[in-house]
Design a protein around this motif. Structure first.
Motif, short mmCIF file in Angstrom:
data_model
loop_
_atom_site.label_atom_id
_atom_site.label_comp_id
_atom_site.label_asym_id
_atom_site.label_seq_id
_atom_site.Cartn_x
_atom_site.Cartn_y
_atom_site.Cartn_z
N MET A 1 35.28 -0.39 -9.49
CA MET A 1 35.35 0.36 -10.68
C MET A 1 36.11 -0.90 -11.80
O MET A 1 36.60 -1.72 -11.20
CB MET A 1 36.41 1.48 -10.67
N HIS A 2 35.74 -0.67 -12.88
CA HIS A 2 36.12 -1.43 -14.02
C HIS A 2 36.96 -0.61 -14.76
O HIS A 2 36.48 0.24 -15.51
CB HIS A 2 34.94 -1.90 -14.82
N PHE A 3 38.07 -1.10 -14.94
CA PHE A 3 39.12 -0.27 -15.73
C PHE A 3 39.58 -0.89 -16.78
O PHE A 3 39.86 -2.21 -16.63
CB PHE A 3 40.56 0.24 -14.77
N GLY A 4 40.02 -0.32 -18.01
CA GLY A 4 40.63 -1.00 -19.20
C GLY A 4 41.93 -0.36 -19.28
O GLY A 4 42.09 0.83 -19.03
N TYR A 5 42.85 -1.16 -19.99
CA TYR A 5 44.26 -0.64 -20.32
C TYR A 5 44.46 -1.08 -21.51
O TYR A 5 44.42 -2.23 -21.94
CB TYR A 5 45.35 -1.36 -19.28
N ALA A 6 44.92 -0.26 -22.66
CA ALA A 6 45.52 -0.64 -23.87
C ALA A 6 46.67 0.07 -24.25
O ALA A 6 46.97 1.17 -23.72
CB ALA A 6 44.28 0.19 -24.79
N PRO A 43 54.34 4.98 -17.59
CA PRO A 43 53.64 5.99 -16.78
C PRO A 43 52.36 5.69 -16.62
O PRO A 43 51.76 5.89 -15.56
CB PRO A 43 53.87 7.43 -17.38
N VAL A 44 51.67 5.42 -17.78
CA VAL A 44 50.08 5.23 -17.93
C VAL A 44 49.74 3.90 -16.96
O VAL A 44 48.88 3.89 -16.08
CB VAL A 44 49.40 5.10 -19.31
N LEU A 45 50.58 2.88 -17.08
CA LEU A 45 50.26 1.61 -16.39
C LEU A 45 50.51 1.93 -14.99
O LEU A 45 49.64 1.60 -13.91
CB LEU A 45 51.12 0.47 -16.98
N THR A 46 51.45 2.68 -14.64
CA THR A 46 51.82 2.97 -13.24
C THR A 46 50.71 3.92 -12.58
O THR A 46 50.26 3.70 -11.53
CB THR A 46 53.43 3.78 -13.11
N GLU A 47 50.18 4.73 -13.32
CA GLU A 47 48.88 5.54 -12.82
C GLU A 47 47.65 4.69 -12.60
O GLU A 47 47.03 4.88 -11.56
CB GLU A 47 48.81 6.59 -14.04
N LEU A 48 47.42 3.77 -13.57
CA LEU A 48 46.29 2.65 -13.51
C LEU A 48 46.55 2.10 -12.01
O LEU A 48 45.69 1.80 -11.28
CB LEU A 48 46.16 1.81 -14.80
N LEU A 49 47.88 1.39 -12.02
CA LEU A 49 48.02 0.38 -10.87
C LEU A 49 47.85 1.31 -9.34
O LEU A 49 47.59 0.87 -8.59
CB LEU A 49 49.34 0.08 -11.01
N ALA A 50 48.35 2.55 -9.35
CA ALA A 50 47.89 3.31 -8.30
C ALA A 50 46.64 3.68 -8.03
O ALA A 50 46.26 3.96 -6.83
CB ALA A 50 48.79 4.72 -8.36
#
Length: 130
Positions: A1-6, A43-50
């Motif tokens: 999967m290819h995820f983006g974080y903004a 919280p959102v970065l933590t969710e992404l990393l998980a």
């Protein structure tokens, strides 16, 4: 999967430019956050990393959106590398899947370490001078 974080730092700021760049880069899923860069609780970065698994890719539009300072950014990227997750920063052309990308990242890591040591020296010097 290819995820983006903004991420933007204030509620009244807009993510539009980052989201457009990430969409153009072909991300499959976007994680968006409006929170100060000074906080370590994201919280959102933590969710992404998980969510990440080996072989995934994390892309950011700008490297400084990933962490609160260079040391934090380098820690997150090192963790991604350990987990065999590719990291891409569009603004600097960093792609850990390429030798050039790993070189640039290594230079940033060295600069972050230098910065940490300089701060430590200044703090120690200030304490010794009092």
């Amino acid at each position: 999967m290819h995820f983006g974080y903004a991420r933007v730092s204030a509620k009244d700021q807009h993510l539009d430019t980052q989201l457009d760049q990430l969409t153009a880069a072909g991300v499959d899923r976007l994680f968006q956050e409006k929170i100060s860069g000074a906080t370590t609780q994201r919280p959102v970065l933590t969710e992404l990393l998980a969510t990440l698994r080996a072989g995934d890719t994390v892309t950011v539009a700008r490297l400084n959106r990933l962490g609160r300072n260079s040391a934090h950014i380098m820690q997150v990227v090192a963790d991604l590398h350990e987990r065999q997750v590719r990291f891409v920063a569009l603004d600097l052309g960093i792609d850990t899947a390429t030798p050039a990308g790993r070189l640039v990242l290594g230079i940033f890591a060295a600069l972050a370490e230098y910065d940490r040591e300089s701060i430590r020296e200044r703090a120690t010097g200030v304490l010794l001078n009092k």
